[in-house]
Design a protein around this motif. Structure first.
Motif, short mmCIF file in Angstrom:
data_model
loop_
_atom_site.label_atom_id
_atom_site.label_comp_id
_atom_site.label_asym_id
_atom_site.label_seq_id
_atom_site.Cartn_x
_atom_site.Cartn_y
_atom_site.Cartn_z
N GLU A 125 0.83 -1.20 0.00
CA GLU A 125 0.00 0.00 0.00
C GLU A 125 0.87 1.26 0.00
OE1 GLU A 125 -3.20 2.82 0.61
OE2 GLU A 125 -2.97 0.89 -0.38
N ILE A 126 1.90 1.27 0.83
CA ILE A 126 2.77 2.44 0.92
C ILE A 126 3.51 2.67 -0.38
CG2 ILE A 126 4.80 3.40 2.10
CD1 ILE A 126 3.91 1.73 4.57
N ALA A 142 14.93 -5.89 5.61
CA ALA A 142 14.43 -5.55 4.27
C ALA A 142 14.36 -4.05 4.07
CB ALA A 142 13.05 -6.17 4.06
N LEU A 143 13.96 -3.31 5.10
CA LEU A 143 13.92 -1.85 5.00
C LEU A 143 15.32 -1.27 4.83
CD1 LEU A 143 11.25 -0.98 7.72
CD2 LEU A 143 11.02 -0.70 5.24
N GLN A 144 16.30 -1.89 5.47
CA GLN A 144 17.69 -1.44 5.30
C GLN A 144 18.14 -1.65 3.85
OE1 GLN A 144 19.79 0.21 7.57
NE2 GLN A 144 20.82 0.52 5.59
N ALA A 172 19.33 0.66 -1.45
CA ALA A 172 19.00 0.73 -2.88
C ALA A 172 18.64 2.15 -3.28
CB ALA A 172 17.85 -0.22 -3.20
N GLN A 173 17.88 2.85 -2.44
CA GLN A 173 17.46 4.21 -2.79
C GLN A 173 18.63 5.19 -2.76
OE1 GLN A 173 12.80 3.92 -1.27
NE2 GLN A 173 14.18 5.31 -0.24
N HIS A 174 19.53 5.04 -1.80
CA HIS A 174 20.71 5.92 -1.77
C HIS A 174 21.63 5.61 -2.96
CE1 HIS A 174 19.89 8.11 1.87
NE2 HIS A 174 19.60 6.98 2.51
N GLN A 175 21.70 4.34 -3.32
CA GLN A 175 22.49 3.99 -4.50
C GLN A 175 21.81 4.53 -5.76
OE1 GLN A 175 24.11 0.04 -4.56
NE2 GLN A 175 23.98 -0.07 -6.78
N VAL A 177 11.34 6.25 4.02
CA VAL A 177 11.90 4.97 4.45
C VAL A 177 12.76 5.13 5.70
CG1 VAL A 177 13.40 3.05 3.77
CG2 VAL A 177 11.79 4.00 2.12
N ASP A 178 13.46 6.25 5.82
CA ASP A 178 14.23 6.51 7.05
C ASP A 178 13.30 6.53 8.26
OD1 ASP A 178 16.60 6.66 5.69
OD2 ASP A 178 16.68 8.85 5.63
N GLU A 179 12.12 7.15 8.10
CA GLU A 179 11.15 7.21 9.20
C GLU A 179 10.61 5.82 9.52
OE1 GLU A 179 8.28 10.01 7.86
OE2 GLU A 179 9.54 11.77 8.29
#
Length: 332
Positions: A72-73, A167-169, A174-177, A267-269
């Motif tokens: 959903e997110i 998984a969130l890590q 992936a997002q920072h890359q 994602v950090d939150e």
């Protein structure tokens, strides 16, 4: 002449920046391999089999709404934000490259024996497009795959808090890359456009056959006065602004270098909230955690909705496009 020294220095800078960028790509590829290994470790052997059929569907079932989930997110909020960032960058690149490509064709006949004639624009611009758009696509695929891994694992049920945190890590990595990939693409565009602009100024200056002792201010005025004839287009606008303001990057506003900042913040939150819950021993009920983060996602959409923007129309405004490109050139 100082302008000649500046042009040659920028060519050297362009070469060095390209070498650094290639190195960064190599490092990013190594990092991606690490992320892929970790993801494989996290996934079960049947990870390649779709767990939900169509990954873009959100199924309802049972006593609890299945929309209280990472799917959903991602598909309701973060995937649209990701697509918007990719679309905006892709359309900007197309708008700039297309204009510069046409401008070089107009400029070359006016400057005999021009060094920029050696650019081989028939090869340069298609290769530039392919590299940048390919890199943007790689960033998109990297982020989407990381989210898909979490969505599939969650759909199997009984995903514990520690596994979810891991998984969130992976998603954060992936997002920072992905941000690094996108910065590499923008840097390539900046270096190329900067080299073309500064050397275009130089070759127009050369074509004027001014005395060697001509003051730099007078050179700039002479080149500026000729631009409407030899470069009556986007490239000419950028050249004129550089002549007016000078080439010192501190005189220009720089662009933000974290294109995926909205996703990163979200994602950090999510990661921080779960990490804190685990540390406090309050992460047994993952259903409560997902209800809270989905509610936060919906609140973000109310606070910062995705508005419809016709970027193709926006980028027809060459004044805006010129300022954006000057900011890009000042950033790298």
């Amino acid at each position: 002449m100082k302008i000649l020294t500046l042009a040659l220095a920028l060519w050297v800078s362009a070469v060095l920046a390209r070498q650094e960028e290639r190195s960064q790509v190599g490092e990013a590829e190594e990092e991606e391999k690490v992320v892929e290994v970790l993801a494989e470790d996290f996934e079960e052997e049947d990870a390649l089999e779709p767990a939900l059929g169509n990954d873009d569907d959100v199924e309802e079932g049972g006593a609890e709404c299945s929309r209280i989930s990472p799917k959903e997110i991602f598909h309701t909020e973060l995937h649209p934000r990701l697509l918007k960032a990719m679309d905006e960058m892709s359309l900007y690149v197309e708008a700039v490259v297309e204009r510069v490509e046409r401008a070089v064709e107009v400029l070359l006949p006016h400057v005999p024996d021009s060094p920029i004639g050696e650019l081989k624009s028939q090869e340069l611009f298609p290769e530039l497009r392919d590299f940048i758009l390919g890199t943007i696509r790689d960033a998109y695929d990297l982020v989407r795959t990381a989210w898909r891994d979490l969505i599939r694992a969650h759909s199997r049920g009984n995903l514990e808090s520690e596994e979810t945190l891991r998984a969130l890590q992976l998603i954060r990595d992936a997002q920072h890359q992905g941000d690094r990939y996108l910065n590499t693409a923008l840097q390539e565009l900046s270096v190329t456009i900067k080299a073309i602009v500064m050397n275009s100024i130089y070759v127009v200056h050369r074509s004027l056959h001014l005395p060697n002792d001509t003051k730099e201010h007078d050179v700039a005025e002479a080149v500026h006065s000729k631009l409407p004839k030899v470069a009556p287009n986007f490239l000419g606008n950028v050249m004129a602004k550089v002549l007016e303001r000078g080439s010192d990057p501190s005189g220009y506003k720089k662009i933000l270098t974290d294109p995926l900042r909205d996703l990163n913040k979200a994602v950090d939150e999510m990661h921080s909230a779960l990490e804190t819950a685990i540390e406090n021993g309050n992460a047994e009920d993952m259903a409560t955690y997902w209800r809270e983060v989905v509610a936060q996602s919906h609140q973000r959409m109310r606070d910062d909705p995705l508005l419809e923007e016709d970027l193709e129309i926006i980028y027809l405004n060459e004044t805006y496009l010129t300022e954006l490109t000057l900011s890009l050139m000042a950033t790298w």
